[in-house]
Design an enzyme around this catalytic site. Structure first.
Site, PDB file in Angstrom:
ATOM      1  N   HIS A 108      -1.785   0.407  -9.397  1.00  0.00           N
ATOM      2  CA  HIS A 108      -2.516  -0.477  -8.849  1.00  0.00           C
ATOM      3  C   HIS A 108      -3.192  -1.446  -9.684  1.00  0.00           C
ATOM      4  CE1 HIS A 108      -4.204  -1.106  -4.467  1.00  0.00           C
ATOM      5  NE2 HIS A 108      -4.203  -2.094  -5.140  1.00  0.00           N
ATOM      6  N   ARG A 139       0.853  -1.156   0.086  1.00  0.00           N
ATOM      7  CA  ARG A 139      -0.046  -0.048   0.045  1.00  0.00           C
ATOM      8  C   ARG A 139       0.835   1.201  -0.199  1.00  0.00           C
ATOM      9  NH1 ARG A 139      -3.296  -2.961  -1.684  1.00  0.00           N
ATOM     10  NH2 ARG A 139      -5.346  -3.439  -0.772  1.00  0.00           N
ATOM     11  N   GLU A 164      -4.819   7.358  -4.503  1.00  0.00           N
ATOM     12  CA  GLU A 164      -4.945   6.751  -5.632  1.00  0.00           C
ATOM     13  C   GLU A 164      -6.474   7.315  -6.237  1.00  0.00           C
ATOM     14  OE1 GLU A 164      -4.693   2.402  -5.462  1.00  0.00           O
ATOM     15  OE2 GLU A 164      -2.723   2.673  -4.721  1.00  0.00           O
TER      16      GLU A 164
HETATM   17  O1  LIG Z   1      -4.326  -4.593  -3.660  1.00  0.00           O
HETATM   18  C1  LIG Z   1      -4.992  -5.361  -3.889  1.00  0.00           C
HETATM   19  C2  LIG Z   1      -5.302  -6.459  -2.887  1.00  0.00           C
HETATM   20  O2  LIG Z   1      -5.199  -5.788  -1.763  1.00  0.00           O
HETATM   21  O3  LIG Z   1      -5.918  -7.459  -3.238  1.00  0.00           O
END
Ligand SMILES: O=CC(=O)O
Length: 337
Positions: A331, A280, A310
């Site tokens: 992402h 993250r 984001e």
């Molecule tokens: O970032 C993606 C997830 O946590 O699945």
């Protein structure tokens, strides 16, 4: 017919939404023992998707639930929250003020792993079950981790940009580093961390070092069906960092990992090392990362699939997108065909 890989975590998610058992104990306490019967049969449930998904995925969800409402297509967010018995969430923010508006809500099922975007104390107060799919995207994320590591070490985006801008680039000017045999430091001990470690170890003969402030495991078991995985586990990050050539992040965002990587940590990294953040954005102090990449005294480069804000854009990343030795992806690690 088998589902395309894109859908496997949605499949896992939708089947779990029928369950009422709670998998979540995030240090906020856990819900009271759930009732033995499902609160609501999937076929009777109205399920909200907070953002449009691939049409095949939407179709799959429609085949499983009474009604599926996609925000932006079938309803606006306010209306959707009022009607939803369940939410199939990716990384959309579900803060307290939104959750209290969802009066019928029984369960949120995360199409993926991380649930840091959901306000858990409100879910506990409101007895909303929160479920995720650990391991569902481990392969997808680990493959992008390797791709970004190699791209950084061989300076691929930088060379490509220079060629496109009309520069003459000689191979001797853009010498990269080899991955083979390097020391890889991995933060996290979940399925993605393990899958990534396996590729670094078996495909590139790297040595694997692990640090995890959140995992209950003391080390990866050698009895795992996928075979033994030689690794060294460190009790502190400061013991691991000075040794690693490649640092990859695969931990959840919690109070223990927020800003885990800041200027103090970056200063102790080896000259020529690279950092890849797949966890993250808020696990890394983006401003400190920018300073470290500009000075080039420690890090050769860094890549990130995740950002504190984001969707990622030029105005949200503290200058990182202006740096030649930084690679950004939006992402996107969890999805592939
Ligand atoms: O970032 C993606 C997830 O946590 O699945």
């Amino acid at each position: 017919m088998s589902l395309p890989p894109l859908l496997t975590n949605l499949q896992q998610t939708t089947s779990r939404l029928q369950l009422t058992d709670l998998l979540l104990d995030d240090g906020h306490g856990s819900l009271p023992t759930p009732p033995p019967e499902p609160l609501l049969a999937a076929r009777e449930a109205t399920v909200l998707l907070p953002m449009p998904v691939h049409p095949v995925a939407a179709e799959y969800a429609r085949s499983r639930f009474g009604k599926v409402l996609v925000v932006g297509e079938d309803v606006d967010l306010d209306e959707g929250l009022k009607l939803a018995d369940g939410i199939l969430n990716r990384a959309n923010a579900l803060p307290a003020d939104m959750l209290v508006r969802a009066q019928r809500l029984l369960a949120i099922s995360v199409v993926g792993v991380g649930y840091d975007s959901i306000h858990i104390p409100t879910c506990i107060d409101r007895r909303i079950s929160v479920l995720n799919c650990p391991g569902s995207n481990a392969h997808a994320v680990s493959e992008l981790t390797i791709a970004l590591t190699l791209a950084l070490l061989r300076r691929v985006p930088e060379v490509d940009r220079r060629l496109r801008s009309g520069q003459l680039v000689r191979s001797i000017d853009v010498l990269g580093r080899s991955l083979r045999g390097k020391v890889v430091g991995i933060i996290g001990m979940g399925a993605t961390a393990r899958c990534t470690a396996e590729i670094f170890l078996h495909a590139f003969s790297c040595s694997i070092h692990i640090y995890s402030p959140t995992s209950p495991l003391t080390r990866w078991t050698t009895h795992d069906p996928s075979g033994a995985l030689a690794h060294t586990r460190h009790d502190t990050l400061s013991a691991m960092l000075p040794h690693v050539d490649i640092l990859t992040l695969h931990c959840p965002l919690t109070d223990a990992t927020r800003r885990l990587i800041s200027s103090r940590e970056l200063d102790t990294m080896k000259p020529g090392s690279v950092l890849v953040n797949m966890s993250r954005g808020a696990v890394v102090d983006e401003k400190a990362l920018y300073d470290a990449l500009r000075s080039s005294e420690t890090l050769m480069g860094a890549a990130s699939d995740v950002f504190a804000f984001e969707p990622v854009g030029r105005d949200t990343v503290n200058g990182l997108l202006d740096l030649e030795n930084f690679i950004a992806t939006p992402h996107m690690s969890v999805y592939m065909h």
